[in-house]
Scaffold this active site. Structure first.
Site, PDB file in Angstrom:
ATOM      1  N   CYS A 234      34.713  -3.923  62.815  1.00 42.43           N
ATOM      2  CA  CYS A 234      33.788  -3.164  63.783  1.00 42.43           C
ATOM      3  C   CYS A 234      32.545  -2.857  63.530  1.00 42.43           C
ATOM      4  O   CYS A 234      31.818  -1.946  64.257  1.00 42.43           O
ATOM      5  CB  CYS A 234      34.776  -1.829  64.250  1.00 42.43           C
ATOM      6  SG  CYS A 234      34.558  -0.543  63.022  1.00 42.43           S
TER       7      CYS A 234
ATOM      8  N   ASN B  87       8.525  -9.259  30.578  1.00 42.14           N
ATOM      9  CA  ASN B  87      10.069  -9.707  30.176  1.00 42.14           C
ATOM     10  C   ASN B  87      10.321  -9.741  28.828  1.00 42.14           C
ATOM     11  O   ASN B  87       9.631 -10.064  27.931  1.00 42.14           O
ATOM     12  CB  ASN B  87      10.493 -11.177  30.845  1.00 42.14           C
ATOM     13  CG  ASN B  87      11.843 -10.849  31.425  1.00 42.14           C
ATOM     14  OD1 ASN B  87      12.340 -10.295  32.145  1.00 42.14           O
ATOM     15  ND2 ASN B  87      12.834 -12.036  30.663  1.00 42.14           N
TER      16      ASN B  87
ATOM     17  N   HIS C 282      18.945  -8.908  47.579  1.00 42.68           N
ATOM     18  CA  HIS C 282      20.340  -8.937  47.641  1.00 42.68           C
ATOM     19  C   HIS C 282      21.253  -7.759  47.973  1.00 42.68           C
ATOM     20  O   HIS C 282      22.378  -7.371  47.731  1.00 42.68           O
ATOM     21  CB  HIS C 282      20.855  -9.221  46.396  1.00 42.68           C
ATOM     22  CG  HIS C 282      20.121 -10.468  45.722  1.00 42.68           C
ATOM     23  ND1 HIS C 282      20.079 -10.740  44.393  1.00 42.68           N
ATOM     24  CD2 HIS C 282      19.583 -11.745  46.392  1.00 42.68           C
ATOM     25  CE1 HIS C 282      19.471 -11.951  44.241  1.00 42.68           C
ATOM     26  NE2 HIS C 282      19.254 -12.570  45.377  1.00 42.68           N
TER      27      HIS C 282
ATOM     28  N   CYS D 258      38.518   0.565  56.662  1.00 38.53           N
ATOM     29  CA  CYS D 258      38.084   1.057  57.819  1.00 38.53           C
ATOM     30  C   CYS D 258      38.726   2.254  58.270  1.00 38.53           C
ATOM     31  O   CYS D 258      39.850   2.073  58.782  1.00 38.53           O
ATOM     32  CB  CYS D 258      37.400   0.348  58.921  1.00 38.53           C
ATOM     33  SG  CYS D 258      36.550   1.028  60.205  1.00 38.53           S
TER      34      CYS D 258
HETATM   35  P1  NAD Z   1      19.155 -11.109  34.779  1.00 37.72           P
HETATM   36  O1  NAD Z   1      20.311 -10.395  34.117  1.00 37.72           O
HETATM   37  O2  NAD Z   1      19.427 -12.659  35.151  1.00 37.72           O
HETATM   38  O3  NAD Z   1      17.830 -11.231  33.862  1.00 37.72           O
HETATM   39  C1  NAD Z   1      17.189  -9.919  33.257  1.00 37.72           C
HETATM   40  C2  NAD Z   1      16.253 -10.196  32.411  1.00 37.72           C
HETATM   41  O4  NAD Z   1      15.547  -8.953  32.157  1.00 37.72           O
HETATM   42  C3  NAD Z   1      16.258 -10.856  31.051  1.00 37.72           C
HETATM   43  O5  NAD Z   1      15.531 -12.255  30.807  1.00 37.72           O
HETATM   44  C4  NAD Z   1      16.198  -9.970  30.103  1.00 37.72           C
HETATM   45  O6  NAD Z   1      15.739 -10.411  29.100  1.00 37.72           O
HETATM   46  C5  NAD Z   1      15.018  -8.949  30.722  1.00 37.72           C
HETATM   47  N1  NAD Z   1      15.266  -7.547  30.491  1.00 37.72           N
HETATM   48  C6  NAD Z   1      16.494  -6.723  30.231  1.00 37.72           C
HETATM   49  N2  NAD Z   1      16.029  -5.543  30.090  1.00 37.72           N
HETATM   50  C7  NAD Z   1      14.652  -5.434  30.041  1.00 37.72           C
HETATM   51  C8  NAD Z   1      13.671  -4.489  29.754  1.00 37.72           C
HETATM   52  N3  NAD Z   1      13.929  -3.320  29.549  1.00 37.72           N
HETATM   53  N4  NAD Z   1      12.328  -5.007  29.987  1.00 37.72           N
HETATM   54  C9  NAD Z   1      11.795  -6.090  29.984  1.00 37.72           C
HETATM   55  N5  NAD Z   1      12.746  -7.204  30.165  1.00 37.72           N
HETATM   56  C10 NAD Z   1      14.225  -6.878  30.326  1.00 37.72           C
HETATM   57  O7  NAD Z   1      18.697 -10.615  36.025  1.00 37.72           O
HETATM   58  P2  NAD Z   1      18.136 -11.048  37.374  1.00 37.72           P
HETATM   59  O8  NAD Z   1      17.178 -12.027  36.962  1.00 37.72           O
HETATM   60  O9  NAD Z   1      17.622  -9.900  38.158  1.00 37.72           O
HETATM   61  O10 NAD Z   1      19.253 -11.732  38.161  1.00 37.72           O
HETATM   62  C11 NAD Z   1      20.498 -11.016  38.030  1.00 37.72           C
HETATM   63  C12 NAD Z   1      21.429 -10.997  39.483  1.00 37.72           C
HETATM   64  O11 NAD Z   1      22.240 -10.058  39.154  1.00 37.72           O
HETATM   65  C13 NAD Z   1      20.286 -10.508  40.580  1.00 37.72           C
HETATM   66  O12 NAD Z   1      20.641 -11.027  41.697  1.00 37.72           O
HETATM   67  C14 NAD Z   1      20.769  -8.989  40.966  1.00 37.72           C
HETATM   68  O13 NAD Z   1      21.263  -8.704  42.206  1.00 37.72           O
HETATM   69  C15 NAD Z   1      22.138  -8.678  40.071  1.00 37.72           C
HETATM   70  N6  NAD Z   1      22.089  -7.572  39.234  1.00 37.72           N
HETATM   71  C16 NAD Z   1      21.665  -6.348  39.665  1.00 37.72           C
HETATM   72  C17 NAD Z   1      21.654  -5.311  38.833  1.00 37.72           C
HETATM   73  C18 NAD Z   1      20.981  -4.061  39.267  1.00 37.72           C
HETATM   74  O14 NAD Z   1      21.034  -3.720  40.641  1.00 37.72           O
HETATM   75  N7  NAD Z   1      20.690  -3.018  38.549  1.00 37.72           N
HETATM   76  C19 NAD Z   1      22.258  -5.358  37.574  1.00 37.72           C
HETATM   77  C20 NAD Z   1      22.673  -6.720  37.134  1.00 37.72           C
HETATM   78  C21 NAD Z   1      22.680  -7.690  38.059  1.00 37.72           C
HETATM   79 ZN    ZN Z   2      36.309  -0.994  61.320  1.00 36.18          ZN
END
Ligand code: NAD
Ligand code: ZN
Length: 242
Positions: free
Chosen positions: A129, A211, A118, A147
């Site tokens: 640009c 998880n 992502h 920009c």
């Molecule tokens: P999600 O939030 O849908 O699911 C997270 C899962 O991780 C949950 O099931 C939760 O129970 C579990 N979890 C949380 N902390 C945990 C831990 N310490 N140990 C084990 N399990 C744990 O996340 P997703 O499936 O990645 O989808 C969310 C979307 O949002 C993604 O596309 C992502 O790009 C974006 N996102 C990114 C970030 C980041 O970059 N850190 C943060 C939030 C959301």
């Molecule tokens: Zn530009």
């Protein structure tokens, strides 16, 4: 834990597929977990709506206000899980990290074979640009970033809801997954497509799910560990490839 260690020790091509739960130990909230952003109230709007492609184009000021407040964590540091994955890569045990996260923490920990499905908050481009801007630069601006060369809107290189992820990153990630013999899926609710379907490319021997909550892939797994991915991964002992 002993079973995970045994599976890791016998695997030759490990791939780690992670989500937001991998970075909660770094202080970045996930979306759907117990303390996730999706449990917060934002009036009539949900985070999913505010992080959508259409919202970005229709309400750029509000998009950037939300994005700056909730998606940017410049102070976050890699946690034990990020460091362990780097250690596994360095020992030639790990083929790649496929991540849905946009925080850049795997690269910050040193990992090189990272597939950021992502995109990343560290990459921002002028929509007119194509000039590149860093996260630091974005943080130095306010409102809708413009920009410096042409005045165009600078868009974060992150996949918004409604947008397709980068084709080449997806192809690379699917190739790694289909060539691996141990896939560790961790910290993801497996509810965001197309990333969740990537598991269908896996035809290796062992599938491990780490998880805190149940996931749709649990029943296909060799081993399901219901716990904290940061703690579990930190306990792994890394042995070099025989
Ligand atoms: P999600 O939030 O849908 O699911 C997270 C899962 O991780 C949950 O099931 C939760 O129970 C579990 N979890 C949380 N902390 C945990 C831990 N310490 N140990 C084990 N399990 C744990 O996340 P997703 O499936 O990645 O989808 C969310 C979307 O949002 C993604 O596309 C992502 O790009 C974006 N996102 C990114 C970030 C980041 O970059 N850190 C943060 C939030 C959301
Ligand atoms: Zn530009």
């Amino acid at each position: 834990m002993n079973r995970l260690q045994a599976l890791v020790d016998r695997a030759r091509r490990i791939v780690f597929f992670g989500g937001a739960g991998v970075s909660t130990a770094s202080g970045i909230p996930d979306f759907r977990g117990a303390e996730g952003l999706f449990r917060m109230q934002f009036g009539d709007l949900t985070p999913e709506m505010m992080l959508s492609e259409s919202f970005f184009y229709l309400h750029p000021e509000r998009f950037f206000a939300f994005y700056r407040a909730y998606m940017l964590h410049p102070e976050a540091q890699p946690a034990a899980v990020h460091r362990k994955l780097y250690e596994l890569e360095r020992a030639d045990r790990l083929r790649g990290v496929v991540t849905q996260n946009i925080d850049g923490l795997h690269r910050a920990a040193g990992s090189r074979r990272v597939y950021e499905l992502h995109g990343s908050v560290h990459e921002n481009y002028c929509m007119d640009c194509n000039r590149f801007y860093s996260l630091q630069w974005l943080l130095s601006t306010e409102g809708v970033p413009r920009c410096e060369s042409c005045g165009g809107v600078v868009k974060p290189y992150v996949t918004l809801y409604g947008e397709a992820p980068d084709k080449y990153t997806c192809m690379g990630a699917c190739r790694e997954i289909s060539n691996s013999d141990l896939l560790i899926v961790a910290g993801t609710s497996l509810s965001v497509e197309p990333a969740a379907s990537f598991l269908d490319y896996y035809k290796g021997r062992d599938l491990v799910i780490i998880n805190q909550e149940e996931t749709p892939a649990d029943r296909r797994a060799t081993l399901v560990l219901r716990g904290d991915v940061n703690q579990i991964m930190s306990e792994l002992v890394v042995q070099s490839q025989r």
